[in-house]
Motif scaffolding. Sequence first.
Motif, PDB file in Angstrom:
ATOM      1  N   TYR A   1       0.986  -0.827   0.215  1.00 47.11           N
ATOM      2  CA  TYR A   1      -0.227  -0.190   0.015  1.00 47.11           C
ATOM      3  C   TYR A   1       0.877   1.458   0.350  1.00 47.11           C
ATOM      4  O   TYR A   1       0.487   1.826  -0.614  1.00 47.11           O
ATOM      5  N   LEU A   2       2.321   1.469   0.635  1.00 43.84           N
ATOM      6  CA  LEU A   2       2.456   2.712   0.541  1.00 43.84           C
ATOM      7  C   LEU A   2       3.547   2.514  -0.496  1.00 43.84           C
ATOM      8  O   LEU A   2       4.095   3.540  -0.827  1.00 43.84           O
ATOM      9  N   GLU A   3       4.214   1.439  -0.765  1.00 39.84           N
ATOM     10  CA  GLU A   3       5.033   1.189  -2.407  1.00 39.84           C
ATOM     11  C   GLU A   3       3.428   1.884  -4.275  1.00 39.84           C
ATOM     12  O   GLU A   3       3.887   2.212  -4.688  1.00 39.84           O
ATOM     13  N   GLY A   4       2.286   2.602  -3.795  1.00 37.69           N
ATOM     14  CA  GLY A   4       1.124   2.642  -4.212  1.00 37.69           C
ATOM     15  C   GLY A   4       0.604   1.402  -5.194  1.00 37.69           C
ATOM     16  O   GLY A   4      -0.053   1.256  -6.108  1.00 37.69           O
ATOM     17  N   GLN A   5       1.164   0.164  -4.244  1.00 36.41           N
ATOM     18  CA  GLN A   5      -0.373  -0.346  -4.660  1.00 36.41           C
ATOM     19  C   GLN A   5      -1.518  -0.881  -4.533  1.00 36.41           C
ATOM     20  O   GLN A   5      -1.610  -2.159  -3.686  1.00 36.41           O
ATOM     21  N   THR A   6      -2.201   0.350  -4.203  1.00 31.52           N
ATOM     22  CA  THR A   6      -3.682   0.371  -3.847  1.00 31.52           C
ATOM     23  C   THR A   6      -4.421  -0.637  -4.524  1.00 31.52           C
ATOM     24  O   THR A   6      -5.411  -1.226  -2.925  1.00 31.52           O
ATOM     25  N   ALA A   7      -4.798  -1.061  -5.945  1.00 29.01           N
ATOM     26  CA  ALA A   7      -5.652  -2.014  -6.304  1.00 29.01           C
ATOM     27  C   ALA A   7      -5.553  -3.111  -5.586  1.00 29.01           C
ATOM     28  O   ALA A   7      -6.461  -3.834  -5.490  1.00 29.01           O
ATOM     29  N   LYS A   8      -4.385  -3.056  -5.845  1.00 34.28           N
ATOM     30  CA  LYS A   8      -3.920  -4.599  -4.998  1.00 34.28           C
ATOM     31  C   LYS A   8      -4.889  -4.767  -3.789  1.00 34.28           C
ATOM     32  O   LYS A   8      -4.832  -6.092  -3.452  1.00 34.28           O
ATOM     33  N   VAL A   9      -4.500  -4.034  -3.868  1.00 32.24           N
ATOM     34  CA  VAL A   9      -4.587  -4.285  -1.679  1.00 32.24           C
ATOM     35  C   VAL A   9      -5.826  -4.435  -1.322  1.00 32.24           C
ATOM     36  O   VAL A   9      -6.813  -5.077  -0.473  1.00 32.24           O
ATOM     37  N   GLY A  10      -6.678  -3.389  -2.183  1.00 29.04           N
ATOM     38  CA  GLY A  10      -8.457  -3.663  -2.354  1.00 29.04           C
ATOM     39  C   GLY A  10      -8.393  -4.100  -2.315  1.00 29.04           C
ATOM     40  O   GLY A  10      -9.811  -4.973  -1.447  1.00 29.04           O
ATOM     41  N   ILE A  11      -7.950  -5.608  -4.005  1.00 29.32           N
ATOM     42  CA  ILE A  11      -8.692  -7.197  -3.680  1.00 29.32           C
ATOM     43  C   ILE A  11      -8.783  -7.833  -2.418  1.00 29.32           C
ATOM     44  O   ILE A  11      -9.325  -8.524  -2.619  1.00 29.32           O
ATOM     45  N   ILE A  12      -7.691  -7.689  -2.482  1.00 24.76           N
ATOM     46  CA  ILE A  12      -6.975  -8.645  -0.700  1.00 24.76           C
ATOM     47  C   ILE A  12      -7.700  -7.929   0.141  1.00 24.76           C
ATOM     48  O   ILE A  12      -8.815  -8.867   0.884  1.00 24.76           O
ATOM     49  N   CYS A  13      -8.262  -6.724   1.149  1.00 28.57           N
ATOM     50  CA  CYS A  13      -9.279  -6.295   1.492  1.00 28.57           C
ATOM     51  C   CYS A  13     -10.349  -6.841   1.321  1.00 28.57           C
ATOM     52  O   CYS A  13     -11.183  -7.831   2.568  1.00 28.57           O
ATOM     53  N   LEU A  14     -11.380  -6.484  -0.507  1.00 30.36           N
ATOM     54  CA  LEU A  14     -12.534  -7.476  -0.686  1.00 30.36           C
ATOM     55  C   LEU A  14     -12.347  -8.677  -0.706  1.00 30.36           C
ATOM     56  O   LEU A  14     -13.675  -9.364   0.293  1.00 30.36           O
ATOM     57  N   ILE A  15     -11.414  -9.338  -0.864  1.00 34.81           N
ATOM     58  CA  ILE A  15     -11.173 -10.924  -0.150  1.00 34.81           C
ATOM     59  C   ILE A  15     -11.364 -11.737   1.121  1.00 34.81           C
ATOM     60  O   ILE A  15     -12.061 -12.294   1.662  1.00 34.81           O
ATOM     61  N   LEU A  16     -11.045 -10.258   1.887  1.00 36.07           N
ATOM     62  CA  LEU A  16     -10.331 -10.176   3.228  1.00 36.07           C
ATOM     63  C   LEU A  16     -11.865 -10.592   4.255  1.00 36.07           C
ATOM     64  O   LEU A  16     -11.986 -11.509   5.008  1.00 36.07           O
ATOM     65  N   THR A  17     -12.759  -9.461   3.219  1.00 38.18           N
ATOM     66  CA  THR A  17     -13.933  -9.148   3.706  1.00 38.18           C
ATOM     67  C   THR A  17     -14.919 -10.652   3.642  1.00 38.18           C
ATOM     68  O   THR A  17     -15.444 -11.000   4.667  1.00 38.18           O
ATOM     69  N   LEU A  18     -15.514 -10.878   2.443  1.00 42.77           N
ATOM     70  CA  LEU A  18     -15.777 -11.729   2.052  1.00 42.77           C
ATOM     71  C   LEU A  18     -15.743 -13.204   3.071  1.00 42.77           C
ATOM     72  O   LEU A  18     -16.373 -13.946   2.810  1.00 42.77           O
ATOM     73  N   GLN A  19     -14.293 -13.375   3.050  1.00 42.45           N
ATOM     74  CA  GLN A  19     -14.254 -14.294   4.006  1.00 42.45           C
ATOM     75  C   GLN A  19     -14.095 -14.941   5.404  1.00 42.45           C
ATOM     76  O   GLN A  19     -14.455 -15.130   6.170  1.00 42.45           O
ATOM     77  N   VAL A  20     -13.768 -13.129   6.391  1.00 43.03           N
ATOM     78  CA  VAL A  20     -14.242 -13.145   7.158  1.00 43.03           C
ATOM     79  C   VAL A  20     -15.643 -12.942   7.459  1.00 43.03           C
ATOM     80  O   VAL A  20     -16.255 -14.225   8.679  1.00 43.03           O
ATOM     81  N   GLY A  21     -16.554 -11.965   6.664  1.00 41.34           N
ATOM     82  CA  GLY A  21     -17.843 -12.393   6.516  1.00 41.34           C
ATOM     83  C   GLY A  21     -18.376 -13.961   6.810  1.00 41.34           C
ATOM     84  O   GLY A  21     -19.446 -13.935   7.325  1.00 41.34           O
ATOM     85  N   LEU A  22     -17.528 -14.840   5.928  1.00 38.57           N
ATOM     86  CA  LEU A  22     -18.155 -15.642   5.512  1.00 38.57           C
ATOM     87  C   LEU A  22     -18.347 -16.808   6.886  1.00 38.57           C
ATOM     88  O   LEU A  22     -19.219 -17.360   7.213  1.00 38.57           O
TER      89      LEU A  22
END
Length: 397
Positions: A48-69
């Motif tokens: 994220y600090l290196e500017g790879q915000t899209a990648k981090v956004g995908i990670i957050c989405l995956i983790l949100t779905l997994q934790v929610g499930l």
Amino acid sequence: MLLQKLTLPILGTDDETNPPWDHLSVLFSITPHLIAAAAILSASVLPYLEGQTAKVGIICLILTLQVGLRGWGDYSYRRRPADASLKPWLDRFVLLSLVSGVAWGSALGILYTGGSPDTQVVVLAVGCGIVQSSAARAYLAPRSTLLVILIVTALVNAAAIREGNWIMVPICAAYVGFLASYMVRLIGLDEKRIEAERKTRVLVEALADSNEKLTRANEQLRRHARTDALTGLDNRRGFDEELSRRLNLMRSTGRPLALLLIDVDHFKRFNDTHGHQAGDRCLQVVAELLLDSIRQTDGVAARYGGEEFAVLLQGPDGLEPTAFAEKLRTLVAQLQLPTETGGTASLTISIGVAVAAQHEDEASLVATADRRLYRAKADGRNRVCDNDDTERLLGQA
């Protein structure tokens, strides 16, 4: 043997429909998944600090779905119906585990791909932590745990291969082998624990059964020790225990207590005339009559010794032991006992009655009743004596 142990279902048995619910509660808990999500998010800080915000956004989405499930699974499990079947919940857990493995592996693989060397090192460290944490619970669910580890390592390896890092393949293979041996040891230890608990349970059940049998045997011995074999009444020992108990009850509650000492008149003559078997039957008939007489009262009958009986009567303030004794004397006098010669024989009893004073002890009460019994016999038998006045005797010779 290694593969056999690692492909066992929950609890290391071959019956997936019968793990205990409390173990399944541990497996459905969302806490380990929150920790895993936090660890993966910590690995996303550098990208994220290196500017790879899209990648981090995908990670957050995956983790949100997994934790929610997993949160939904935990919530549903804890609010399941009381009569729920175990098999559907076990199948649901296995499915959720596979989804978690795919989510973790995908998130770590995405972070690894195109990441800086520092990021890749962090990703590998987090991945090792996740699979090691899963392996620590292998004794609860060996099969699903093994699948999760293989999925995570396979996805991370795929990302490493895309980056040209082929050395990760043998390293991961060795690491999975290490984890597999660790899991087997955990499963073996848990199998020993289960077997030890089973043996302990068997021993405890056997001990409980032995204690119950011993209690019953002791109770039977106690009954035998205080029961007269011929009449079935309490014997002298049983009478002494009951007298002491009832005197204590009288002192604590004020309930009056009366003692009747009863003697079968001319019993030796009866034995000599009709035989000892007829004498035994005579005592049994008297005992049966005593039991019938006290059935509706708070009383107890005992064979005091030989042809002597004792009755304890305890009741309200209107207790009438003299009337009870006189009725008993009359009933016995009306008996006609069959003899071996085909005829009948009659018998009579003499009774001494004593009512306990508030602080009277056992010996004094028995002595009073015995003295009055002696007077009833001395004055012609077939009588009731309830006092020390020589002018008052009930019954007739």
